[in-house]
Design a protein around this motif. Sequence first.
Motif, PDB file in Angstrom:
ATOM      1  N   GLU A   1       0.909  -1.168   0.034  1.00 45.74           N
ATOM      2  CA  GLU A   1       0.083  -0.016   0.091  1.00 45.74           C
ATOM      3  C   GLU A   1       0.812   1.314  -0.133  1.00 45.74           C
ATOM      4  OE1 GLU A   1      -2.752   2.194   3.279  1.00 45.74           O
ATOM      5  OE2 GLU A   1      -3.362   0.074   3.041  1.00 45.74           O
ATOM      6  N   LYS A   2       2.037   1.415   0.825  1.00 46.54           N
ATOM      7  CA  LYS A   2       2.801   2.452   0.970  1.00 46.54           C
ATOM      8  C   LYS A   2       3.627   2.543  -0.192  1.00 46.54           C
ATOM      9  CE  LYS A   2       2.432   4.944   4.031  1.00 46.54           C
ATOM     10  NZ  LYS A   2       1.484   6.110   4.353  1.00 46.54           N
ATOM     11  N   ILE A   3       4.294   1.725  -0.886  1.00 43.22           N
ATOM     12  CA  ILE A   3       5.295   1.722  -1.737  1.00 43.22           C
ATOM     13  C   ILE A   3       4.889   1.142  -3.291  1.00 43.22           C
ATOM     14  CG2 ILE A   3       7.643   0.960  -2.343  1.00 43.22           C
ATOM     15  CD1 ILE A   3       8.477   0.680   0.470  1.00 43.22           C
ATOM     16  N   GLY A   4       3.869   0.254  -3.266  1.00 41.00           N
ATOM     17  CA  GLY A   4       3.469  -0.161  -4.477  1.00 41.00           C
ATOM     18  C   GLY A   4       4.246  -1.243  -4.872  1.00 41.00           C
ATOM     19  N   LYS A   5       5.170  -1.886  -4.094  1.00 41.13           N
ATOM     20  CA  LYS A   5       5.617  -3.218  -4.338  1.00 41.13           C
ATOM     21  C   LYS A   5       5.545  -4.145  -3.037  1.00 41.13           C
ATOM     22  CE  LYS A   5       9.104  -1.548  -7.746  1.00 41.13           C
ATOM     23  NZ  LYS A   5      10.400  -1.591  -8.104  1.00 41.13           N
ATOM     24  N   THR A   6       5.855  -5.295  -3.219  1.00 41.24           N
ATOM     25  CA  THR A   6       5.779  -6.322  -2.212  1.00 41.24           C
ATOM     26  C   THR A   6       7.080  -6.200  -1.537  1.00 41.24           C
ATOM     27  OG1 THR A   6       6.688  -8.222  -3.550  1.00 41.24           O
ATOM     28  CG2 THR A   6       4.240  -7.743  -3.554  1.00 41.24           C
ATOM     29  N   PRO A   7       7.023  -6.753  -0.200  1.00 46.46           N
ATOM     30  CA  PRO A   7       8.318  -6.590   0.470  1.00 46.46           C
ATOM     31  C   PRO A   7       9.709  -7.595  -0.301  1.00 46.46           C
ATOM     32  CG  PRO A   7       6.541  -7.248   2.142  1.00 46.46           C
ATOM     33  CD  PRO A   7       6.031  -7.050   0.614  1.00 46.46           C
ATOM     34  N   HIS A   8       9.095  -8.559  -0.891  1.00 47.65           N
ATOM     35  CA  HIS A   8       9.935  -9.241  -1.666  1.00 47.65           C
ATOM     36  C   HIS A   8      10.719  -8.471  -2.935  1.00 47.65           C
ATOM     37  CE1 HIS A   8      12.041 -12.946  -3.469  1.00 47.65           C
ATOM     38  NE2 HIS A   8      11.594 -12.483  -4.638  1.00 47.65           N
ATOM     39  N   GLU A   9      10.026  -7.767  -3.520  1.00 46.48           N
ATOM     40  CA  GLU A   9      10.448  -6.966  -4.563  1.00 46.48           C
ATOM     41  C   GLU A   9      11.389  -5.845  -4.006  1.00 46.48           C
ATOM     42  OE1 GLU A   9       6.872  -6.904  -7.854  1.00 46.48           O
ATOM     43  OE2 GLU A   9       6.646  -5.768  -6.170  1.00 46.48           O
ATOM     44  N   VAL A  10      10.965  -5.255  -2.781  1.00 45.77           N
ATOM     45  CA  VAL A  10      11.855  -4.162  -1.975  1.00 45.77           C
ATOM     46  C   VAL A  10      13.295  -4.841  -1.679  1.00 45.77           C
ATOM     47  CG1 VAL A  10      12.023  -2.786  -0.170  1.00 45.77           C
ATOM     48  CG2 VAL A  10      10.020  -2.844  -1.155  1.00 45.77           C
ATOM     49  N   ILE A  11      13.088  -6.189  -1.053  1.00 47.94           N
ATOM     50  CA  ILE A  11      14.392  -6.698  -0.630  1.00 47.94           C
ATOM     51  C   ILE A  11      15.372  -6.814  -2.040  1.00 47.94           C
ATOM     52  CG2 ILE A  11      15.440  -8.877   0.024  1.00 47.94           C
ATOM     53  CD1 ILE A  11      12.703  -9.158   1.622  1.00 47.94           C
ATOM     54  N   SER A  12      14.699  -7.118  -3.234  1.00 49.65           N
ATOM     55  CA  SER A  12      15.497  -7.263  -4.460  1.00 49.65           C
ATOM     56  C   SER A  12      15.837  -6.129  -5.183  1.00 49.65           C
ATOM     57  CB  SER A  12      14.548  -8.275  -5.252  1.00 49.65           C
ATOM     58  OG  SER A  12      14.536  -9.623  -4.596  1.00 49.65           O
ATOM     59  N   ASP A  13      15.257  -5.016  -4.857  1.00 43.69           N
ATOM     60  CA  ASP A  13      15.271  -3.867  -5.505  1.00 43.69           C
ATOM     61  C   ASP A  13      15.559  -2.795  -4.600  1.00 43.69           C
ATOM     62  OD1 ASP A  13      15.164  -1.788  -7.224  1.00 43.69           O
ATOM     63  OD2 ASP A  13      12.993  -2.036  -7.738  1.00 43.69           O
ATOM     64  N   GLN A  14      16.866  -2.268  -4.323  1.00 45.00           N
ATOM     65  CA  GLN A  14      16.824  -0.969  -3.613  1.00 45.00           C
ATOM     66  C   GLN A  14      16.237   0.182  -4.060  1.00 45.00           C
ATOM     67  OE1 GLN A  14      18.647  -1.068  -0.160  1.00 45.00           O
ATOM     68  NE2 GLN A  14      17.520  -2.865  -0.542  1.00 45.00           N
TER      69      GLN A  14
END
Length: 264
Positions: free
Chosen positions: A226-239
Amino acid sequence: MTQKELMPLFPPTCYLKGGILLVSPSDFGRLEGRTLGGSRLFMLVCHGSLSLQIAGRNYEVRAYAFLDVMETVSIQMEQFSPDLQAWGVFITFEFASESLKNLRPGPQGYLLERLNIPVQELSEKECGTLEHQLLLLRECLSDMKHFYRQELAQLYFKSFSLELGNIMLSHREDTDRFTPHINKYDFITLGFLKLVSRYFSSEHTVDFYAESLCISTKHLTRVVKEKIGKTPHEVISDQASFSKFFKKQMKMAPMLYRRKYEKK
């Protein structure tokens, strides 16, 4: 050195175990040459100067400067001038949370600002305001026999934090929508991003971050999405997700923000 490792260097009148360590100007020299990390650190420079390195970047810090260094960042204390007068406040997350009770001590994007730009220039008056609060905190901690020593320490830390937040808000123009309480989704997202900045190279499962934040994997996924528009897994893989979140909160990219404030 963490807060726990630093405590033996100072008398018991300077700290609460597992909570706060207050380093007064008379004792600040004991930090020279040490590498600090694993603890949230507030530093107020009232007189003189010091050179230090934060997350690999060199800084020359002079009077009327305030530093806020996150627990995920290391800081190398290098050279201190002979006339240095500075304060250091090391706090645990638990102590700060219990003291503030979900109050927002400053602008909504404050933590993001400090992750990117840890040094803030103050006026002499603003520096004096914060030092006054630290003197009250020092007096409280020095009374080892006070029956409400811990409660007073939390109260004076809260007072210090609110004065700091007021100062930071006074430096901003976009305060029309300011609310004094933390949005729980913002809190979770910032906590997640701080953990990712520290562990992304070794921890790649969403479960690890959810457990660290004491929430379910499903809830973390929903909040971050909701806050970033990406899943946590995507965030971990994408700084780059951090940059997107920063830009949404601060209305400019992290690099532009850094350049803007480094020119001041």
